[in-house]
Design an enzyme around this catalytic site. Structure first.
Site, PDB file in Angstrom:
ATOM      1  N   CYS A 283      18.033  28.399 -54.801  1.00 12.30           N
ATOM      2  CA  CYS A 283      17.135  27.261 -54.564  1.00 12.30           C
ATOM      3  C   CYS A 283      17.501  26.034 -55.378  1.00 12.30           C
ATOM      4  O   CYS A 283      17.378  24.918 -54.911  1.00 12.30           O
ATOM      5  CB  CYS A 283      15.713  27.676 -54.868  1.00 12.30           C
ATOM      6  N   GLU A 458       7.366  28.793 -63.577  1.00 16.78           N
ATOM      7  CA  GLU A 458       7.550  30.183 -63.963  1.00 16.78           C
ATOM      8  C   GLU A 458       8.306  30.192 -65.284  1.00 16.78           C
ATOM      9  O   GLU A 458       8.984  29.230 -65.636  1.00 16.78           O
ATOM     10  CB  GLU A 458       8.347  30.935 -62.882  1.00 16.78           C
TER      11      GLU A 458
HETATM   12  P1  NAD Z   1      10.547  31.513 -46.385  1.00 15.89           P
HETATM   13  O1  NAD Z   1       9.718  30.323 -46.727  1.00 15.89           O
HETATM   14  O2  NAD Z   1      10.989  31.691 -44.993  1.00 15.89           O
HETATM   15  O3  NAD Z   1       9.767  32.853 -46.777  1.00 15.89           O
HETATM   16  C1  NAD Z   1       9.321  33.084 -48.081  1.00 15.89           C
HETATM   17  C2  NAD Z   1       8.280  34.187 -48.062  1.00 15.89           C
HETATM   18  O4  NAD Z   1       7.075  33.693 -47.477  1.00 15.89           O
HETATM   19  C3  NAD Z   1       8.675  35.424 -47.247  1.00 15.89           C
HETATM   20  O5  NAD Z   1       8.241  36.577 -47.933  1.00 15.89           O
HETATM   21  C4  NAD Z   1       7.889  35.241 -45.960  1.00 15.89           C
HETATM   22  O6  NAD Z   1       7.602  36.443 -45.301  1.00 15.89           O
HETATM   23  C5  NAD Z   1       6.620  34.612 -46.479  1.00 15.89           C
HETATM   24  N1  NAD Z   1       5.840  33.828 -45.515  1.00 15.89           N
HETATM   25  C6  NAD Z   1       6.289  33.159 -44.423  1.00 15.89           C
HETATM   26  N2  NAD Z   1       5.259  32.547 -43.802  1.00 15.89           N
HETATM   27  C7  NAD Z   1       4.139  32.815 -44.520  1.00 15.89           C
HETATM   28  C8  NAD Z   1       2.770  32.451 -44.403  1.00 15.89           C
HETATM   29  N3  NAD Z   1       2.323  31.666 -43.423  1.00 15.89           N
HETATM   30  N4  NAD Z   1       1.899  32.905 -45.330  1.00 15.89           N
HETATM   31  C9  NAD Z   1       2.310  33.673 -46.359  1.00 15.89           C
HETATM   32  N5  NAD Z   1       3.606  34.057 -46.524  1.00 15.89           N
HETATM   33  C10 NAD Z   1       4.506  33.621 -45.615  1.00 15.89           C
HETATM   34  O7  NAD Z   1      11.775  31.451 -47.409  1.00 15.89           O
HETATM   35  P2  NAD Z   1      13.086  32.356 -47.416  1.00 15.89           P
HETATM   36  O8  NAD Z   1      13.908  31.953 -46.247  1.00 15.89           O
HETATM   37  O9  NAD Z   1      12.717  33.766 -47.615  1.00 15.89           O
HETATM   38  O10 NAD Z   1      13.795  31.871 -48.758  1.00 15.89           O
HETATM   39  C11 NAD Z   1      14.587  30.746 -48.849  1.00 15.89           C
HETATM   40  C12 NAD Z   1      13.794  29.567 -49.390  1.00 15.89           C
HETATM   41  O11 NAD Z   1      13.220  29.900 -50.651  1.00 15.89           O
HETATM   42  C13 NAD Z   1      14.656  28.365 -49.648  1.00 15.89           C
HETATM   43  O12 NAD Z   1      13.998  27.213 -49.218  1.00 15.89           O
HETATM   44  C14 NAD Z   1      14.794  28.344 -51.158  1.00 15.89           C
HETATM   45  O13 NAD Z   1      15.063  27.090 -51.709  1.00 15.89           O
HETATM   46  C15 NAD Z   1      13.485  28.881 -51.597  1.00 15.89           C
HETATM   47  N6  NAD Z   1      13.578  29.440 -52.955  1.00 15.89           N
HETATM   48  C16 NAD Z   1      12.966  28.785 -53.993  1.00 15.89           C
HETATM   49  C17 NAD Z   1      13.068  29.281 -55.288  1.00 15.89           C
HETATM   50  C18 NAD Z   1      12.408  28.585 -56.449  1.00 15.89           C
HETATM   51  O14 NAD Z   1      12.188  29.209 -57.472  1.00 15.89           O
HETATM   52  N7  NAD Z   1      12.080  27.313 -56.366  1.00 15.89           N
HETATM   53  C19 NAD Z   1      13.778  30.444 -55.520  1.00 15.89           C
HETATM   54  C20 NAD Z   1      14.386  31.087 -54.448  1.00 15.89           C
HETATM   55  C21 NAD Z   1      14.268  30.582 -53.168  1.00 15.89           C
END
Ligand code: NAD
Length: 484
Positions: A283, A458
């Protein structure tokens, strides 16, 4: 290759299965092979997990912090004892090379358990003297916390969320990403073995809808999400309905600014790490690399040479430095962005195609030069091994362009000029910054984003505020001065 867990969920101290839930297939992204078959949590299981968490939390909050801490430290030791087995599982779950998962994923999780175990017993309130009367404050746990994880660092995310939550007296229901559901189950098993009472750390599997059900449940006090900005918007809004606390760790398009006077090899090394570690699925990656014009040619030549030397292959092979992307949809997304970059006129320096390994979702380490601020590649999060190099003339220009984004997760500066480094960082709109380094995120440092990249932090002492709330107690020591 199989990595089938005992069951899909871990609720109230035990593995639980309910085949009525929709199936989830876990794919090893190096081959496309199914390595585990799980089921989504049904409403009844979600309810059981939340009920167990609520019951267990009431008792856990009354446990002395040093006693809670001892359990977390034991869990950290178990993680370290099983380092190799866990590194292998993480490689299977995510497709990341075992070189990385040995040093980054679970080890960082173990650090979090150890850190918050040490910190929790030091958390105190304050006494505020008022002459005769006084106020004292208590830092109390929030209650039941929901953790929702992304797929890129599944075990680290589960540890970063659960460690402060548990150490500070909360319970957690954790929903891993449906793409990488295995690590969190292993963590639940380890916590139980370390002596964590049943119900305090529960894992329920599922896609977004399961997450959404958790977020709006009346028993939930806090939601911590790691995911994309669009998901963050939905989860934040849903949590607001019940005035729930939130931590949002979301996406970014972070700038890495390299000045002419920077040490070239260090700057190149950092730019490579900031774009190709975990095949670019990080991220906080520095995906907009701003290089001052005097250094541009030398920088691109070294980036190209070092990128072309990256060894791709089976994640389980010790020699592999870069693995495949996590899934086929992610592969399609990244290849789509590469095509757009070519179409919009970015100059391809190296890569730009799928890696020819006859298997899996591999993309070559890809570098584009002459990227401009308007291009899609400079504006949207790709989440793959694609570096965008932009060039600039002046410091003021670099700062203005670096900040011209809705995101604000991270930023980095490379320069030999000490005062410039601090001056530039002070003007960058990002929550997590580096000077002459990039993407190092030890548990001691607060981590999180500004602007649309998130709210809350965090790690570090900062996390204490996000897993506790202050109770203010006024103590009257004399007669009541009544007006009526
Ligand atoms: P995503 O947003 O598609 O999903 C994240 C999580 O949210 C999954 O577990 C998913 O099932 C859940 N989710 C989806 N819709 C939801 C809803 N309506 N209500 C509740 N939960 C829901 O993200 P991803 O594709 O799994 O991960 C990649 C993204 O995560 C990238 O944008 C990345 O930048 C971000 N990320 C951020 C950090 C940070 O610390 N800032 C760290 C790692 C990844």
């Amino acid at each position: 290759m199989k990595a089938q867990p005992a069951a899909s969920h871990f609720i109230d101290g035990a593995f639980v299965e309910d085949t009525a839930g929709a199936p989830i297939e876990v794919i090893y992204s190096a081959t496309g092979e199914v390595i585990a078959r799980l089921h989504e949590a049904t409403p009844a299981l979600i309810d059981r997990a939340l009920a167990a968490a609520a019951r267990a939390q009431a008792e856990w909050a009354a446990v002395r912090p040093v006693d809670r801490a001892r359990i977390l430290r034991r869990a950290a030791d178990l993680i370290r004892d099983r380092a190799e087995e866990l590194a292998r599982l993480e490689a299977l779950d995510t497709g990341k090379p075992i070189q990385e998962t040995r040093v980054a994923d679970w080890p960082s999780g173990a650090d979090a358990l150890e850190y918050f175990a040490g910190l929790a017993p030091t958390v105190t309130g304050e006494t505020i003297p008022l002459g005769r009367d006084f106020i004292y404050t208590l830092r109390e746990p929030l209650g039941v916390c929901v953790g929702i994880g992304a797929w890129n660092y599944p075990s680290q995310i589960a540890c970063w969320k659960s460690a402060p939550a548990l150490a500070l007296g909360n319970a957690m229901v954790f929903k891993p990403s449906e793409v990488t559901p295995l690590g969190a189950l292993k963590l639940a098993e380890i916590y139980a073995e370390a002596g964590l009472p049943a119900g305090l750390f529960n894992v329920v599997q599922g896609r977004g809808a399961v997450g959404a059900t958790l977020v709006t449940d009346a028993r939930v006090a806090k939601v911590s999400l790691t995911g994309s900005v669009p998901t963050g918007r939905k989860v934040y809004a849903a949590a607001a309905e019940g005035m729930r606390h939130v931590t949002m760790e979301l996406g970014g398009k972070s700038p890495l600014i390299i000045f002419d006077d920077a040490n070239l090899e260090d700057a190149v090394g950092a730019a490579l790490m900031a774009n190709f570690y975990s095949a670019g699925q990080v991220c906080s990656n520095g995906t907009r690399v701003f290089v001052q014009k005097g250094l541009k040619d030398a920088f691109l030549a070294r980036v190209k040479a070092r990128a072309q030397a990256i060894v791709m292959g089976d994640p389980l092979d010790d020699a592999t430095q870069m693995g495949p992307l996590v899934s086929e949809p992610q592969l399609d997304k990244v290849m789509g962005y590469i095509e757009i970059a070519k179409r919009e006129g970015a100059r391809l320096v190296t890569g730009g195609a799928r890696a020819d390994l006859n298997t899996g979702y591999y993309v070559q380490p890809t570098v584009f030069a002459d990227v401009t601020d308007e291009m899609t590649l400079a504006r949207e999060e790709v989440f793959g091994p694609v570096m965008a190099v932009l060039d600039f003339d002046t410091e003021a220009e670099a700062i203005a362009r670096a900040n011209a984004t809705e995101f604000g997760l991270a930023a980095g500066v490379f320069t030999a000029d000490l005062t410039r480094a601090h001056r530039v960082i002070s003007q960058l709109q990002a929550g997590t910054c580096w000077i002459n380094a990039y993407n190092l995120t030890p548990v001691e440092g607060p981590f999180g984003g500004n602007k649309t990249s998130g709210v809350g932090r965090e790690n570090g002492h900062a996390a204490v505020q996000h897993y506790t709330q202050v109770k203010s107690v006024y103590v009257g020591m004399g007669p009541v001065d009544a007006s009526f």
